[in-house]
Every structure is written in C-alpha cells, then in structure tokens.
Design a protein around this motif. Structure first.
Motif, PDB file in Angstrom:
ATOM      1  N   ALA A  57      -1.555 -54.105  71.880  1.00 49.75           N
ATOM      2  CA  ALA A  57      -2.694 -53.212  72.061  1.00 49.75           C
ATOM      3  C   ALA A  57      -2.514 -52.345  73.306  1.00 49.75           C
ATOM      4  CB  ALA A  57      -3.985 -54.025  72.163  1.00 49.75           C
ATOM      5  N   THR A  58      -1.964 -52.918  74.370  1.00 48.58           N
ATOM      6  CA  THR A  58      -1.730 -52.142  75.589  1.00 48.58           C
ATOM      7  C   THR A  58      -0.725 -51.030  75.341  1.00 48.58           C
ATOM      8  OG1 THR A  58      -2.205 -54.068  76.977  1.00 48.58           O
ATOM      9  CG2 THR A  58      -0.977 -52.277  77.983  1.00 48.58           C
ATOM     10  N   VAL A  59       0.373 -51.345  74.665  1.00 51.02           N
ATOM     11  CA  VAL A  59       1.390 -50.326  74.376  1.00 51.02           C
ATOM     12  C   VAL A  59       0.835 -49.267  73.432  1.00 51.02           C
ATOM     13  CG1 VAL A  59       3.619 -49.941  73.263  1.00 51.02           C
ATOM     14  CG2 VAL A  59       3.334 -51.845  74.855  1.00 51.02           C
ATOM     15  N   MET A  60       0.056 -49.683  72.439  1.00 54.39           N
ATOM     16  CA  MET A  60      -0.515 -48.724  71.495  1.00 54.39           C
ATOM     17  C   MET A  60      -1.433 -47.727  72.199  1.00 54.39           C
ATOM     18  SD  MET A  60      -1.386 -51.367  68.379  1.00 54.39           S
ATOM     19  CE  MET A  60      -2.198 -50.182  67.298  1.00 54.39           C
ATOM     20  N   LEU A  61      -2.205 -48.217  73.155  1.00 56.20           N
ATOM     21  CA  LEU A  61      -3.231 -47.378  73.771  1.00 56.20           C
ATOM     22  C   LEU A  61      -2.788 -46.737  75.081  1.00 56.20           C
ATOM     23  CD1 LEU A  61      -6.303 -49.717  73.166  1.00 56.20           C
ATOM     24  CD2 LEU A  61      -5.649 -47.692  71.848  1.00 56.20           C
ATOM     25  N   GLU A  62      -1.843 -47.364  75.788  1.00 49.54           N
ATOM     26  CA  GLU A  62      -1.464 -46.867  77.108  1.00 49.54           C
ATOM     27  C   GLU A  62       0.016 -46.546  77.236  1.00 49.54           C
ATOM     28  OE1 GLU A  62      -3.626 -46.124  79.441  1.00 49.54           O
ATOM     29  OE2 GLU A  62      -5.340 -46.863  78.293  1.00 49.54           O
ATOM     30  N   GLY A  63       0.809 -46.821  76.222  1.00 45.03           N
ATOM     31  CA  GLY A  63       2.231 -46.488  76.258  1.00 45.03           C
ATOM     32  C   GLY A  63       3.084 -47.605  76.813  1.00 45.03           C
ATOM     33  N   GLY A  64       4.398 -47.470  76.603  1.00 48.26           N
ATOM     34  CA  GLY A  64       5.341 -48.454  77.087  1.00 48.26           C
ATOM     35  C   GLY A  64       6.230 -48.968  75.968  1.00 48.26           C
ATOM     36  N   VAL A  65       6.827 -50.113  76.170  1.00 54.18           N
ATOM     37  CA  VAL A  65       7.749 -50.729  75.212  1.00 54.18           C
ATOM     38  C   VAL A  65       7.397 -52.201  75.064  1.00 54.18           C
ATOM     39  CG1 VAL A  65      10.160 -51.287  74.695  1.00 54.18           C
ATOM     40  CG2 VAL A  65       9.601 -49.127  75.827  1.00 54.18           C
ATOM     41  N   PRO A  66       7.160 -52.677  73.839  1.00 56.76           N
ATOM     42  CA  PRO A  66       6.882 -54.112  73.643  1.00 56.76           C
ATOM     43  C   PRO A  66       8.151 -54.949  73.804  1.00 56.76           C
ATOM     44  CG  PRO A  66       6.089 -52.779  71.790  1.00 56.76           C
ATOM     45  CD  PRO A  66       7.001 -51.915  72.604  1.00 56.76           C
ATOM     46  N   GLN A 445      -6.039 -55.463  82.513  1.00 56.43           N
ATOM     47  CA  GLN A 445      -5.795 -54.618  83.679  1.00 56.43           C
ATOM     48  C   GLN A 445      -5.484 -53.182  83.306  1.00 56.43           C
ATOM     49  OE1 GLN A 445      -2.858 -56.950  86.049  1.00 56.43           O
ATOM     50  NE2 GLN A 445      -4.547 -57.213  87.481  1.00 56.43           N
ATOM     51  N   HIS A 446      -4.651 -52.969  82.284  1.00 55.39           N
ATOM     52  CA  HIS A 446      -4.198 -51.620  81.969  1.00 55.39           C
ATOM     53  C   HIS A 446      -5.114 -50.879  81.004  1.00 55.39           C
ATOM     54  CE1 HIS A 446      -0.464 -51.937  84.167  1.00 55.39           C
ATOM     55  NE2 HIS A 446      -0.226 -53.106  83.605  1.00 55.39           N
ATOM     56  N   VAL A 447      -5.812 -51.601  80.131  1.00 53.41           N
ATOM     57  CA  VAL A 447      -6.702 -50.947  79.163  1.00 53.41           C
ATOM     58  C   VAL A 447      -8.139 -50.977  79.653  1.00 53.41           C
ATOM     59  CG1 VAL A 447      -7.573 -50.984  76.794  1.00 53.41           C
ATOM     60  CG2 VAL A 447      -5.156 -51.476  77.237  1.00 53.41           C
ATOM     61  N   ARG A 448      -8.597 -52.121  80.120  1.00 55.56           N
ATOM     62  CA  ARG A 448      -9.983 -52.232  80.579  1.00 55.56           C
ATOM     63  C   ARG A 448     -10.135 -51.959  82.072  1.00 55.56           C
ATOM     64  NH1 ARG A 448     -12.992 -53.672  76.349  1.00 55.56           N
ATOM     65  NH2 ARG A 448     -12.306 -55.266  74.866  1.00 55.56           N
ATOM     66  N   GLY A 449      -9.026 -51.854  82.821  1.00 52.60           N
ATOM     67  CA  GLY A 449      -9.088 -51.513  84.237  1.00 52.60           C
ATOM     68  C   GLY A 449      -9.649 -52.593  85.121  1.00 52.60           C
ATOM     69  N   ALA A 450      -9.477 -53.863  84.742  1.00 52.51           N
ATOM     70  CA  ALA A 450     -10.059 -54.964  85.512  1.00 52.51           C
ATOM     71  C   ALA A 450      -9.157 -55.363  86.679  1.00 52.51           C
ATOM     72  CB  ALA A 450     -10.275 -56.173  84.593  1.00 52.51           C
ATOM     73  N   SER A 451      -9.751 -55.625  87.824  1.00 50.42           N
ATOM     74  CA  SER A 451      -9.119 -56.242  88.994  1.00 50.42           C
ATOM     75  C   SER A 451      -7.719 -55.715  89.293  1.00 50.42           C
ATOM     76  CB  SER A 451      -9.062 -57.767  88.799  1.00 50.42           C
ATOM     77  OG  SER A 451     -10.342 -58.286  88.583  1.00 50.42           O
ATOM     78  N   PRO A 452      -7.579 -54.460  89.649  1.00 51.61           N
ATOM     79  CA  PRO A 452      -6.239 -53.921  89.917  1.00 51.61           C
ATOM     80  C   PRO A 452      -5.565 -54.532  91.139  1.00 51.61           C
ATOM     81  CG  PRO A 452      -7.947 -52.343  90.547  1.00 51.61           C
ATOM     82  CD  PRO A 452      -8.642 -53.454  89.823  1.00 51.61           C
ATOM     83  N   ASP A 453      -6.326 -55.199  92.029  1.00 49.96           N
ATOM     84  CA  ASP A 453      -5.731 -55.781  93.230  1.00 49.96           C
ATOM     85  C   ASP A 453      -5.028 -57.115  92.967  1.00 49.96           C
ATOM     86  OD1 ASP A 453      -6.550 -53.716  94.887  1.00 49.96           O
ATOM     87  OD2 ASP A 453      -8.515 -54.613  95.209  1.00 49.96           O
ATOM     88  N   THR A 454      -5.253 -57.711  91.822  1.00 48.32           N
ATOM     89  CA  THR A 454      -4.631 -58.995  91.509  1.00 48.32           C
ATOM     90  C   THR A 454      -3.327 -58.752  90.754  1.00 48.32           C
ATOM     91  OG1 THR A 454      -6.758 -60.144  91.424  1.00 48.32           O
ATOM     92  CG2 THR A 454      -4.900 -61.180  90.289  1.00 48.32           C
ATOM     93  N   LEU A 455      -2.241 -59.289  91.255  1.00 48.05           N
ATOM     94  CA  LEU A 455      -0.934 -59.164  90.611  1.00 48.05           C
ATOM     95  C   LEU A 455      -0.621 -60.470  89.888  1.00 48.05           C
ATOM     96  CD1 LEU A 455       1.654 -57.410  90.252  1.00 48.05           C
ATOM     97  CD2 LEU A 455       2.600 -58.674  92.195  1.00 48.05           C
ATOM     98  N   TYR A 456      -0.565 -60.406  88.568  1.00 48.27           N
ATOM     99  CA  TYR A 456      -0.209 -61.587  87.786  1.00 48.27           C
ATOM    100  C   TYR A 456       1.292 -61.575  87.544  1.00 48.27           C
ATOM    101  CZ  TYR A 456      -0.043 -65.215  84.253  1.00 48.27           C
ATOM    102  OH  TYR A 456       0.266 -66.364  83.569  1.00 48.27           O
ATOM    103  N   ILE A 457       1.959 -62.694  87.817  1.00 44.60           N
ATOM    104  CA  ILE A 457       3.408 -62.815  87.670  1.00 44.60           C
ATOM    105  C   ILE A 457       3.705 -63.909  86.653  1.00 44.60           C
ATOM    106  CG2 ILE A 457       5.577 -63.393  88.835  1.00 44.60           C
ATOM    107  CD1 ILE A 457       4.359 -62.362  91.419  1.00 44.60           C
TER     108      ILE A 457
END
Length: 607
Positions: A57-66, A445-457
């Motif tokens: 869904a993120t790639v479909m709506l915001e671009g990138g490569v799965p 984070q990328h579609v709904r814009g939630a908590s941009p300060d948190t980096l998930y690894i």
C-alpha cells in the motif's frame, strides 16, 4: 488444430442438475459477479493489515520498490488507488480495492471457459465454492499481490484454451504473469501442453518454441521498470544498477529458492498435508474433517482424471494436471517455512490461491461427471441445486467467521500505538523484527504521516547495505553498523546520540536478551549505561503514562484470531504482567493491585 482430436474418448452428454440455470444464458455469470463483488466490498479493510499489505500500500500510494521480486504491476495499480484516495477514500481501502477487483475479474474470466468445458451449473458451482474459501477472501481482498496474481493466471488459462492457440500470445501472457509473481512459473506445464504441436514435428516445435520463448522474454520487461522511480517513500534493495536489479528480481536477499529470511527444515509430508487440507476443506466448504478431507480431494481426482473431456484439447488438459501437481506437491516440497506453526501456515496459505484456481476446472469437471450419473427427473436435480447453494453459503459463513481484512484493525492499532510509545517531540529508535511489525509502521509513517521522529529499525534487514543506506536517508547521523545490539552500543559511545531513547519491539536474539530493559507500554525501553538508576515508581509512572496515550484497548474477543494480530495484541499485556510480577515479588502488593485497577477495562487479558 481441432477442438477435439478424432481419437479422443468422449464423455456422455451431461444431464444438467438445473435446467433453470441452463436456461438463464449469462445470468449466472452476472449473479456470480455481483456476489463476489459484494463479498469484496464487505472484506476490503479500512486499516492496514499484516503481511506485505503495509509495504504494498505504501509503494502504491507513495512510490518506491517492494521486496523481491519487485512486483512492478503493484506500482501500476497505485494509479487507480491514488485516484480513490483523491476522491476521499481511506488509504488502506483505496489500496485494497484494485487488488480485490482483480481477484473478482479472475474468477469471472474463468467462467466462460468452464461453461464450455462442463456446462453452466458445474462451472458456476465450482467457481462460487472455491472463490469464497477463507484463504481467497482473506488474502485477495487486501492490498496484496494475490488478486492480480489470480487474474494473470486466469488470463494464461483463457489464452491457452483458445483454438487455435497462438504461441506468441501464450508466451507473452505467461511472461507478464511471471513478471508479477514468480510462482506463475507453475503454469509452465499449461503453457507447454497448450502450445505443443499436434501432429508433432520438430520444425513445428522449433517455430512454436521460438515464438513462445521470445514473447515470454518480452513479457518480463516490466521488471526492468523497477530501475525507474525507485526513490519513493520505501524501497527494498538497490535496483538502479544492472547487478542490483538482477539480485532483486532473483530474490537474492532471501536466497533464490527460499521464501523467507528465517531458515527452517520442515518435513515434506507436513507441507503436503497442509496443502491437501486447504484444498479439501475449500472443496467441502469446511464440512469434511480429518481423513474425509483427503477423501474429498481423492474423489475429485478420481472423477476428473478418468479421461480428457471432449471439450478440452488433450495437451491443455494434461498440462493443467501438470500445473496442479506442481502447485500442490512439487512447490510446497521446496518451502522452507514450518507449516505446523500458525505463523508459517498463515504465510504459506497465500501460495495456495493459485492452487485453488487450478483445482477449479478439475472440480467443475468432476461435478459434471457426477451429475451425469444423477437419475432423471426433477426432484434430485432441484435438491442438488439447493445443496450447492447451501455449500457456498456455508463456505462464505465459515470464511467470515475466521476473519476477513475488514474485521481486523489490530495491526494498525499496534503500529499507531508503537509509534506513540516514545515521548512526543524527540528523536527515538525502536528495533524489532518480522514483517507484521515493519510494514504497517512503514504505512503509518509514510502514508498516514504518524510520528516522523521515531525511527523503526528491522533487525533482520540491518545486515543489508541498502537498508542501512535507506535508514540514513531519514537519519544521517545513524551509525553504519550491521548488527542491532552493536548499533546500540555504538550509539551509546557517541556523545551526540547517547541520550537517544532506544526501545525493543520484541526480544529478537540472544544478545538482545542480555540488554537491560524495562517495560514501557507495549515496548521495552533499553537502559543506557549512564542512566540505569530508575526506581520502581518511575517505571510504573512511565508505563501508565504511555498506556494512557494509547486510549481504550478492545476486548480480546474483538481481535480476530489471525496469528499476527494475536501476537501483536499480546504485546500490550506482556509489560504489564511483568511489572505486576515484579511488584509482587518485591512485596508491593498494593502497588500491583493499583496498577491493575488503574488499567481497568483497558487491561488486555493474559495470553
């Protein structure tokens, strides 16, 4: 090439189980389409789901490569999905609808072919029964690759059924299907069988092979588009170089012939048992149990394998059997995921969707041959029609009882709450494993814009250079370290990073077990060496303050039984349970009871 070879053994003319359906022309097709479309509307989610849905869904709506092999056609489906978002539809639902529609069209595309093979009643029954099976409704009606995979496979079957078959068309469709999902290779027996020249001649075979292989290679060209527009919100791998593109398409990050980063060595018999159970349960609407499931499959095999139907070219018929055996037995034997565990079974059943599609013609043929033995009259055919409707209704009810995407908001709730766990307004790092955590967080984070300060690894991907480069695009100061615990130690040694809050989403390795951690909400806070003087009262206060940011939690009964959701839901209770135990061990029974009383109805039950 004729539709029926002169030496073919003929079936007796089948007697219809429903003269009413036979007299309706294409109306069964319209009713089937409306039914499947209605079920899709009831199934598509409003919230991001587990598995690969968040990534797709993120790639479909915001671009990138799965992830490998890249799924370029999912990026194409992003065009209508983005249009639906522009019209005001929820992003998760907008990304799921094109995939669900592709699945509906796949089944409808099979109907005219099966009608010609078996007649309207068997064709309609077989499609309605298998298209409402739980794996289909669960995985097709979501922002996943499976709806389009079924559609591409159905197109190959339809083109293979043409008379005369055109090898270049068949090769092109096969290549396009393969460019979407590599398991379309299981259709190769269908392609070869349908295109095999009759009468045989080496020159004719050479011409057919040249056309089919050349067009098939052309059909793979969409994979080259992964090198374009690869800098979107999320991208897996480095596809902008030829070697990186080849590595991605061939799934080298996993191991070319592996399905998962996690390596196990399950028994082949367990793999076969699981697939046969899925197929037999779907064909019996969940009513057969135990050995009766296998008997159901063997019964269909016995009826369908008697001889090639007169309405099907022998090459296509036996090629179909080859693909059925490849998808039911050969492909599962190569799986490296344990099918006896709930997580493994959930992952593997998605690969059964193509298997169910391939079994549909066999079920239709078996049904037609069974109906040919029905005594003449009106009562028995009418009773069989009612029984078929009851079976389809039972199948649908069982599928919805197990759960469909629209009933599961637990994955998105977990991702949202995870991102709310660190105190707002400061940079924090969360480290965890498994796709059911990573991809929903990518979506949030990328579609709904939630908590941009948190980096998930993701700890499993940290060994990949492309992933570390992707993380540093979002946080340039992050050290380039390929192991999670070593990364934490490196951050502690850096004066600029030593006070960065670090959390674990799950304890993912033996080194991680040695870290000093305390529960905070649904995460585990890692204590740095210079700040480990934390008293019980502060731990309790931080935990309760975090839970308060989440809002009310649902009761356990409102969370579907999917293993990923159940795993995430358990995280809400693990920290609380550990705190209660620690308080009681320290003789602070009143504090323990106060913690439980404070949670009240929000407290999730024990596992």
């Amino acid at each position: 090439m004729t539709a029926v070879d002169a030496d073919a053994t003929t079936d007796p003319p089948p007697r219809s189980a429903s003269p009413i359906i036979d007299g309706l022309g294409r109306w069964p097709w319209y009713v089937l389409g409306a039914t499947l479309l209605g079920l899709a509307a009831l199934s598509v989610p409003e919230s991001v789901q587990a598995g690969d849905a968040g990534e797709m869904a993120t790639v479909m709506l915001e671009g990138g490569v799965p992830h490998p092999s890249g799924y370029p056609w999912m990026r194409v489906l992003g065009l209508p999905a983005s249009g639906l978002v522009a019209l005001g539809m929820e992003p998760a639902r907008a990304a799921a609808w094109p995939c669900a529609l592709a699945g509906v069209v796949a089944w409808l595309l099979l109907w005219p072919m099966l009608v010609r093979w078996t007649g309207r009643p068997p064709a309609t029954f077989a499609i309605a029964l298998l298209a409402t099976a739980s794996p289909v409704l669960l995985h097709v009606n979501d922002a996943e690759v499976w709806g389009l995979h079924l559609l591409a496979s159905a197109v190959v079957l339809r083109v293979a059924d043409r008379d005369p078959v055109r090898p270049w068309q068949l090769g092109l469709c096969f290549g396009l299907a393969l460019s979407h999902h590599l398991s379309a290779a299981l259709l190769l027996p269908v392609v070869v069988g349908a295109a095999w020249p009759r009468p045989f001649g080496w020159r004719r075979l050479g011409r057919v092979a040249a056309q089919g292989i050349g067009a098939g290679l052309a059909g793979l060209l969409p994979l080259a588009t992964l090198a374009l527009g690869s800098g979107g919100a999320w991208r897996w791998g480095d596809t902008q170089s030829l070697s990186g593109l080849a590595r991605h398409v061939l799934r080298a990050d996993y191991g070319v012939f592996e399905l998962s980063l996690h390596q196990t060595d399950p028994l082949v018999l367990d793999q076969w048992t699981r697939v046969v159970d899925t197929v037999g349960t779907a064909m019996g609407a969940g009513l057969p149990t135990g050995p009766m499931v296998g008997a159901m499959v063997l019964g269909v095999v016995a009826l369908a394998a008697l001889r090639c139907p007169t309405t099907v070219r022998p090459g296509l018929w036996w090629g179909l059997w080859g693909s059925v055996l490849a998808s039911t037995l050969a492909f599962p034997a190569a799986h490296n995921i344990d099918p006896t565990r709930p997580f493994g079974a959930w992952i593997l059943e998605r690969f059964d969707l193509l298997t169910l599609l391939l079994w549909t013609p066999l079920l239709a043929v078996a049904t037609a041959r069974l109906l040919a033995r029905v005594p003449a009259g009106r009562l028995v055919p009418a009773a069989l029609t009612v029984a078929a409707m009851v079976l389809v209704a039972t199948q649908t009810a069982r599928s919805f009882a197990r759960g469909v995407p629209s009933t599961d908001d637990g994955v998105e709730r977990y991702a949202r709450d995870l991102l709310q766990t660190p105190a707002p307004g400061q940079r924090a790092v969360v480290i965890g494993t498994d796709d059911h955590r990573l991809f929903p967080i990518v979506f949030m984070q990328h579609v709904r814009g939630a908590s941009p300060d948190t980096l998930y690894i993701d700890a499993s991907l940290l060994s990949q250079p492309w992933y570390r480069a992707h993380l540093r695009e979002h946080w340039p100061a992050l050290p380039d370290v390929d192991k999670p615990v070593a990364l934490i130690a490196t951050m502690w040694r850096d004066p600029a990073l030593r006070d960065t809050p670090i959390y674990l989403a799950n304890v993912f390795s033996r080194p991680a077990m040695q870290l000093p951690i305390l529960p905070q909400g649904l995460l585990w806070r890692v204590l740095p060496p210079h700040d480990r003087d934390v008293g019980p009262s502060q731990v309790l206060a931080d935990h309760l303050a975090t839970l308060a940011r989440y809002g009310p939690l649902p009761n356990a009964g409102s969370w579907p039984s999917h293993p990923w959701t159940a795993d995430l839901h358990a995280a809400y209770n693990e920290g609380t349970a550990q705190l209660v135990t620690a308080l009681r061990d320290a003789g602070r029974e009143l504090d323990a009871r106060a913690l439980l009383d404070t949670l009240g109805d929000r407290r999730p039950p024990s596992r």
